[in-house]
Scaffold this motif. Structure first.
Motif, mmCIF file in Angstrom:
data_model
loop_
_atom_site.group_PDB
_atom_site.id
_atom_site.type_symbol
_atom_site.label_atom_id
_atom_site.label_comp_id
_atom_site.label_asym_id
_atom_site.label_seq_id
_atom_site.Cartn_x
_atom_site.Cartn_y
_atom_site.Cartn_z
ATOM 1 N N ARG A 88 0.648 -1.347 -0.028
ATOM 2 C CA ARG A 88 0.015 0.080 -0.052
ATOM 3 C C ARG A 88 0.705 1.410 0.076
ATOM 4 O O ARG A 88 0.427 2.128 -0.554
ATOM 5 C CB ARG A 88 -0.799 0.017 1.249
ATOM 6 C CG ARG A 88 -1.850 1.229 1.562
ATOM 7 C CD ARG A 88 -2.609 1.315 0.059
ATOM 8 N NE ARG A 88 -3.758 0.601 -0.034
ATOM 9 C CZ ARG A 88 -5.106 0.695 0.246
ATOM 10 N NH1 ARG A 88 -5.135 2.105 0.488
ATOM 11 N NH2 ARG A 88 -5.885 -0.061 0.411
ATOM 12 N N PHE A 146 4.344 6.320 -4.229
ATOM 13 C CA PHE A 146 5.369 5.870 -5.331
ATOM 14 C C PHE A 146 6.416 6.988 -5.745
ATOM 15 O O PHE A 146 7.442 6.445 -5.926
ATOM 16 C CB PHE A 146 4.477 5.715 -6.561
ATOM 17 C CG PHE A 146 5.294 5.106 -7.825
ATOM 18 C CD1 PHE A 146 5.629 3.788 -7.868
ATOM 19 C CD2 PHE A 146 5.320 5.901 -8.949
ATOM 20 C CE1 PHE A 146 6.512 3.354 -9.149
ATOM 21 C CE2 PHE A 146 6.133 5.485 -9.912
ATOM 22 C CZ PHE A 146 6.631 4.077 -10.084
ATOM 23 N N TYR A 147 6.165 8.103 -5.892
ATOM 24 C CA TYR A 147 7.149 9.354 -6.275
ATOM 25 C C TYR A 147 7.901 9.727 -5.308
ATOM 26 O O TYR A 147 8.683 10.489 -5.564
ATOM 27 C CB TYR A 147 6.280 10.420 -6.719
ATOM 28 C CG TYR A 147 5.673 10.376 -8.280
ATOM 29 C CD1 TYR A 147 6.784 9.708 -9.237
ATOM 30 C CD2 TYR A 147 4.456 10.543 -8.793
ATOM 31 C CE1 TYR A 147 6.200 9.865 -10.448
ATOM 32 C CE2 TYR A 147 3.804 10.309 -10.207
ATOM 33 C CZ TYR A 147 4.894 9.800 -10.846
ATOM 34 O OH TYR A 147 4.411 9.672 -12.294
ATOM 35 N N SER A 148 7.576 9.153 -3.976
ATOM 36 C CA SER A 148 8.509 9.659 -2.744
ATOM 37 C C SER A 148 9.597 8.528 -2.665
ATOM 38 O O SER A 148 10.398 8.773 -1.871
ATOM 39 C CB SER A 148 7.517 9.741 -1.675
ATOM 40 O OG SER A 148 6.454 10.512 -1.846
ATOM 41 N N LEU A 149 9.199 7.272 -3.023
ATOM 42 C CA LEU A 149 10.255 6.244 -2.649
ATOM 43 C C LEU A 149 11.537 6.144 -3.380
ATOM 44 O O LEU A 149 11.572 6.124 -4.650
ATOM 45 C CB LEU A 149 9.527 5.044 -2.791
ATOM 46 C CG LEU A 149 8.426 4.461 -1.881
ATOM 47 C CD1 LEU A 149 7.868 3.429 -2.328
ATOM 48 C CD2 LEU A 149 9.131 4.252 -0.324
ATOM 49 N N SER A 150 12.534 6.483 -2.737
ATOM 50 C CA SER A 150 13.734 6.463 -3.263
ATOM 51 C C SER A 150 14.505 5.126 -3.359
ATOM 52 O O SER A 150 15.689 4.958 -4.052
ATOM 53 C CB SER A 150 14.799 7.507 -2.669
ATOM 54 O OG SER A 150 14.468 8.625 -2.646
ATOM 55 N N PHE A 168 20.649 2.521 -1.693
ATOM 56 C CA PHE A 168 20.046 2.157 -2.913
ATOM 57 C C PHE A 168 20.386 3.489 -3.916
ATOM 58 O O PHE A 168 20.191 4.738 -3.545
ATOM 59 C CB PHE A 168 18.555 1.963 -2.705
ATOM 60 C CG PHE A 168 17.882 1.387 -4.070
ATOM 61 C CD1 PHE A 168 18.027 0.237 -4.216
ATOM 62 C CD2 PHE A 168 17.665 2.307 -4.885
ATOM 63 C CE1 PHE A 168 17.460 -0.191 -5.416
ATOM 64 C CE2 PHE A 168 16.560 1.839 -6.203
ATOM 65 C CZ PHE A 168 16.913 0.337 -6.311
ATOM 66 N N GLU A 169 20.894 3.020 -5.112
ATOM 67 C CA GLU A 169 21.181 4.026 -5.908
ATOM 68 C C GLU A 169 19.947 4.737 -6.706
ATOM 69 O O GLU A 169 19.262 4.188 -6.928
ATOM 70 C CB GLU A 169 22.049 3.284 -7.194
ATOM 71 C CG GLU A 169 22.787 4.499 -8.073
ATOM 72 C CD GLU A 169 23.508 3.569 -9.258
ATOM 73 O OE1 GLU A 169 24.078 4.373 -10.033
ATOM 74 O OE2 GLU A 169 23.429 2.387 -9.291
ATOM 75 N N SER A 170 20.081 6.073 -6.364
ATOM 76 C CA SER A 170 18.909 6.733 -7.125
ATOM 77 C C SER A 170 19.228 8.071 -7.744
ATOM 78 O O SER A 170 20.505 8.437 -7.791
ATOM 79 C CB SER A 170 17.836 6.911 -6.279
ATOM 80 O OG SER A 170 18.295 7.770 -5.277
#
Lengths: 448, 326, 366
Positions: free
Chosen positions: B275, B281-285, B324-326
């Motif tokens: 959820r 979605f757009y906040s998850l790095s 995590f690479e972002s």
């Protein structure tokens, strides 16, 4: 008279067909409701089917030994015209797209090409007949979806860039934020350096103003001559407060570095320093230099009121909506004082406890659209004020320094102003002043 | 304010609920004279009598099945299942009747009953005494599932659950029973179905509940020593989940780790991760990660620490979402 | 009269059972259970049995015509249900399984409501508090525990009400029914367990469920059990009436085993010819619960044929109305699934409703 077919129903044996064992009626027979018509046999059981209609048998669709599929017609019965309403077709019974099961009407079968049964979300009409299929990908789409994290996709989208057209330099071609930043820079226009204004700093609405420190706390200037003309012209040409705007991009790298450095200081622990703190100080400093910006147009009395005290309004996005509380005497605050005043104002606004008094008497306003990931805005003036400064996000961008392109922290600031009393020259001077402050804040802070 | 253990806080909460409403009654094995194997009902039979604190036959389906009938009659039964691993005989009544009768009766029946379920590990118990069955119930429409982790929450949540008109599976982390804490006897901390930010942070959001909350808080301490600011959210309500608090946090941190003792597959932790991936979605790095018990039967107690989410495993997940690479 | 069970190698027929009316319609006396029911009462019982049999046949036809998803016929068990149903006081509360159409009739529930579940428009069908008859229970035996709990509530209220629960011979093997016996015995709950031993749990004979007569199970749980001729409406009525009174007076539970026979299939999806022989069915036809009452009324009370014909006509009218009611039964509004899933506001319910409306699956405006 009207003919009705009785379709072989699901009788619950879990099979889809049945064999006719014996007909108990013949063509021409009168049958009553529920009169036994036929015995059918599936692989599991022999079942007697009662007639759902009263009337005359006009047709038998199969002979003894025939295998009939569930849903196929078994018998046609002519129902007398004045007979009671015949049984409705089974609501969702076998034979209407269902496969028989043990304890129910049966399983819906899915024959043919499935089509959308209900409307699209957000649309108000029923689904159209299957027709125009909108492809979700173009023929030139890459073989695999571009790889990047959601926030980077959002960032690209906000800048109108197609993520698929950006080359990724990360591991396995990952498109990084830096890649998007480069693409943004490439797509944008070359940024300009801040230029100093040559406009007279003390002239306002045709008057020479006394300096901040020596002039009266409040001063009234009659609206006459050029001023009156501008005011009337602007009022007529636009809304009651005719808006105009100016904006500039600023290399704010020194501000960013200064803030980072200050945050490391133990003496400043607990002080919430942010770019907004510096912008607020810059705008107050500009007001001290250009008092005309801190004015309001009093149409009722045909006066322009100039104030030598800044009640600095901050447009705050709160759960209850937009409110603009202000910091009284903001022009008297130093760095820490301004940071603390802003923290208190924001906390109070978020908590919903801002008092009406805190929203009255605003003279200048800042709206900070940076947190929304926005570069700039042309805001509307709060009533009774003549200028509002919009601050965009501070983001890395290519910048020309000594004819070399280097990466700098760049911010766009924009000023909306009441063109009845503030002309473009004054607005530009104020904007340039704020820009210089942010471009190199240390001297101003030390001077303050 | 009063200092007490969670077991005592539950006892006081039950007492207050029984004083406030004569229709509240307790049922379970050994809850009367003995006061329950965790002493949660200690002294209540003496004060409220055998008709209201019922030592039941040794039959879990019987406890819940009769509670259903009592609820139909207008009572508010609070059932105690002695241990998590013994709830399964009552599973049929819970999912077939408790969860559905309000709906099947068009709202005529109020299934205002509470099923107390001591659950979770970390107590060095033998088999069938350390399980985390909350997911089965969270999955079932018609039920609500909550889990307090502090004495204050326990005191208030048990009362809120009893007065609620929907059936509630009340999961009590056994490993927290004897931990003391302040209880505010006058004001509930928040609504029954609201999550709590147990610790504020900036870099990573850790969502957890029940027995894992303390582990997550300890991991946040360790992370802070490494310069990382971890926000810990105690979900409190497992069904429904209070996603508002979680979304706000993940939008701030951009990184999510979910911690629970129950295995991850098709679980509450799966629901939280899914959820929040939808809503943030757009906040998850980084992809949301889960730290849970492994997909095995609960192990023998001498190796339960290796099975359970530990500080080290949570720190590893924090490393991975930050790195995590972002 | 032992054909049914001797065929299964059983000698359960030797068990004494309470009987007041023989299969031939002869009144016999019983030392403990005599009846004072007169002609009008007994005629009314025959009327009830005739009507529910007719309605049950109509429901079977409707299923064969594709109008019901399923039907569970009660043919053969009319006396067990009408006898028990008529013994209930208005305030008593009843918990059915899914074949208790005769009890539903006695509780005053309109026949179309019984069919709502089988039509597939509802999971219940009626207001259980209004009719003092709980919603159907499909999961075998669950309702036995629910009934005991309800009875314990009655006990705590100090009310003079009895609770009666219905289940079949198959259900007696379920843990829940045995737990219900334990609880009822242990707490002296004012409950009557009414097991209709119709000899078959779908295809499994009673001998697969028990090695002793079912009514004797009660003794092991510490309360009385009694076997009654389940095809004798007078005996069922008297035995039930006294068990209910016993419960209301604080005497505790009773297990009544109504020894009867399921003349038809388990449900319309069943084929009983695969597991039982015609001779058994034929033998039980001679013990028909409805015919013996008619024979008694004719012989003993000289009830004229016209009286019976009137009832047959009334039953046909009710059957026609039932057919009309079923055919005009509207499908439920899709949004109704959310209405009572929870008593209080629930975020996933609100989300589901929004989704249905936005996609146009359910109404709620464009």
């Amino acid at each position: 008279m009207s003919a009705r077919d009785f379709l072989l129903p699901d009788v619950g044996e879990g099979l889809t067909e049945a064999e006719i064992v014996v007909w108990k009626v013949a063509v021409g027979d009168q049958v009553a409701l529920n009169q036994p018509l036929i015995d059918i046999e599936t692989a599991k059981a022999t079942v007697e089917l009662p007639s759902p209609y009263a009337g005359t048998v006009t047709k038998l669709y199969g002979a003894v030994g025939d295998v009939v599929e569930v849903g196929a017609p078994l018998i046609e019965i002519d129902v007398a015209g004045d007979a009671p309403a015949p049984a409705a077709a089974p609501p969702a019974a076998a034979g209407e797209g269902r496969t028989a099961v043990l304890v129910g009407y049966g399983v819906a079968t899915d024959e043919g090409v499935p089509t959308r049964q209900h409307r699209r979300r957000g649309s108000t009409s029923a689904p159209a007949a299957p027709a125009a299929v909108v492809p979700v990908s173009t023929p030139t789409a890459p073989a695999r979806a571009p790889r990047s994290t959601p926030p980077v996709r959002l960032y690209a989208k906000q800048h109108g860039l197609d993520i698929a057209r950006i080359a990724g330099t990360g591991r396995d071609g990952l498109i990084t934020r830096a890649d998007v930043e480069r693409a943004v820079a490439g797509a944008g226009t070359a940024p300009r350096a801040v230029v100093a204004s040559t406009t007279s700093v003390t002239r306002f609405v045709g008057h020479e103003l006394a300096p901040w420190s020596t002039g009266p706390r409040e001063e009234r200037i009659p609206v006459r001559g050029v001023l009156r003309s501008m005011a009337e012209a602007m009022t007529q040409s636009a809304f009651s407060a005719p808006h105009a705007a100016a904006w500039v991009r600023v290399d704010a790298t020194k501000s960013v570095e200064l803030l980072a450095g200050l945050k490391q200081r133990e003496s400043l622990a607990g002080v919430r320093l942010s770019p907004l703190t510096l912008v607020a100080l810059a705008l107050c400093d500009a007001a001290r230099h250009f008092p005309g910006i801190n004015s309001s147009f009093d149409a009722a009395n045909n006066e322009v009121i100039v104030r030598r005290s800044v009640a600095l309004g901050i447009a705050a996005d709160t759960p209850r909506g937009l409110i603009v509380p202000n910091i009284k005497d903001a022009d008297t605050l130093d760095l820490v004082g301004m940071a603390n005043a802003l923290s208190a104002l924001v906390d109070t606004a978020r908590a919903g406890t801002t008092t009406p008094n805190a929203m009255m008497g605003t003279t200048l306003t800042i709206t900070n659209v940076g947190p929304f990931g926005i570069d700039g805005a042309m805001p509307i003036l709060p009533p009774g004020t003549s200028a509002i400064l919009a601050v965009g996000q501070i983001a890395k961008a290519p910048w020309v320094v000594d004819d070399e392109v280097v990466v700098r922290h760049v911010v766009e600031i924009a000023l909306s102003f009441d063109h009845r009393c503030i002309d473009g020259a004054l607005a530009s001077a104020v904007l340039a002043h704020v820009g210089r402050f942010l471009n190199d804040p240390a001297p101003a802070l030390l001077a303050g | 304010m009063a200092q007490m253990t969670m077991a005592k806080a539950l006892n006081e909460g039950l007492r207050r609920a029984m004083e406030n409403n004569p229709k509240v009654l307790l049922m379970g094995e050994d809850i009367g004279k003995l006061g329950g194997v965790f002493r949660v009902t200690d002294g209540l039979q003496k004060d409220f009598g055998e008709d209201r604190v019922i030592d039941s036959p040794l039959a879990e389906s019987g406890i819940v099945g009769t509670a259903v009938g009592m609820a139909i009659r207008g009572y508010r039964p609070v059932c105690e299942i002695q241990f998590d691993g013994f709830v399964y005989p009552a599973f049929d009544q819970i999912v077939s009747q408790v969860a559905k009768l309000h709906s099947r009766s068009d709202g005529v029946y109020t299934m205002g009953l509470v099923i107390r379920l001591p659950y979770g590990g970390q107590i060095g118990a033998i088999e069938h005494h350390s399980e985390s069955p909350e997911g089965y119930f969270a999955h079932t429409a018609g039920l609500r599932v909550v889990s307090p982790t502090t004495p204050n929450d326990a005191y208030w949540m048990i009362q809120q659950a009893i007065s609620h008109d929907d059936p509630i599976i009340f999961c009590e982390p056994k490993c927290r029973y004897w931990e003391k804490g302040d209880v505010d006897l006058d004001h509930p901390p928040r609504g029954l179905f609201e999550a709590n930010v147990a610790r504020e942070g900036r870099d990573v959001t850790v969502v957890t509940y029940g027995p894992s909350v303390r582990t997550a808080l300890r991991a946040a301490d360790a992370a802070a020593a490494e310069g990382r600011s971890v926000e810990v959210i105690d979900a409190r309500s497992i069904a429904p989940l209070d996603f508002g608090v979680m979304v706000t946090s993940v939008q701030k941190t951009g990184r999510l780790v979910v911690v629970a003792e129950a295995p991850a597959n098709a679980s509450v932790s799966a629901e939280i991760a899914a959820r929040l991936a939808e809503d943030c979605f757009y906040s998850l790095s980084a992809p949301p990660l889960r730290v849970t018990g492994y997909h095995t039967p609960y192990p023998p107690s001498r190796i339960e620490e290796e099975y359970l989410p530990s500080v080290d495993r949570i720190l590893d997940a924090i490393d991975r979402v930050i790195g995590f690479e972002s | 009269m032992a054909i049914g069970f001797e065929l299964k190698g059983e000698s359960m027929s030797e068990i004494p059972l309470v009987q007041l009316l023989t299969p031939e319609g002869e009144r016999v006396s019983h030392p403990d259970y005599d009846t004072s029911l007169g002609r009008d009462d007994i005629f009314a019982m025959w009327r009830d049995m005739t009507i529910i049999r007719r309605l049950c046949n109509e429901a079977t036809s409707l299923q064969r015509q594709g109008q019901l998803a399923l039907w569970a016929p009660l043919q053969g068990q009319e006396a067990a249900q009408i006898g028990a149903g008529r013994a209930l006081a208005p305030n008593d509360f009843t918990f059915p399984s899914y074949r208790e159409h005769g009890i539903a009739w006695c509780r005053g529930i309109p026949p179309e409501n019984w069919l709502r579940m089988f039509r597939g428009v509802h999971h219940g069908g009626w207001d259980p508090q209004k009719y003092r008859h709980s919603v159907p229970t499909i999961v075998i035996g669950n309702q036995a525990l629910n009934a005991v709990g309800y009875a314990m509530g009655v006990q705590r209220d100090g009310a003079e009400e009895a609770t009666m629960v219905f289940f079949g011979d198959g259900a007696t093997s379920e843990g829940d029914v045995n737990e219900a016996f334990v609880w009822a015995g242990s707490f002296d709950a004012p409950v009557v367990f009414f097991v209709q031993n119709n000899q078959w749990a779908i295809s499994e004979p009673t001998i697969r469920q028990t090695k002793i007569p079912l009514y004797r199970r009660a003794e092991g749980f510490g309360f009385p059990g009694i076997r009654v001729d389940g095809n004798d409406v007078l005996a069922v009525y008297e035995v039930t009436r006294r068990a209910l009174a016993h419960a209301r007076e604080g005497g505790g539970p009773t297990l009544i085993e109504a020894f009867t026979y399921r003349m038809g299939a388990h449900t319309t999806s069943d084929d009983p010819t695969r597991y039982r022989i015609d001779a058994e069915v034929e033998a039980w036809k001679h013990r028909d619960p409805v015919e013996r009452v008619k024979a008694y009324l004719v012989r003993q009370h000289q009830v004229p044929a016209a009286s019976f014909d009137d009832v047959t006509e009334e039953a046909n009218t009710l059957a026609a109305k039932l057919r009309d009611d079923v055919l005009s039964m509207p499908n439920p509004e899709p949004l109704s699934i959310f209405e009572h899933a929870y008593a209080d506001v629930h975020p996933l319910i609100e989300e589901g409703k929004r989704d249905m409306v936005e996609l146009g699956i359910a109404g709620g405006g464009h």
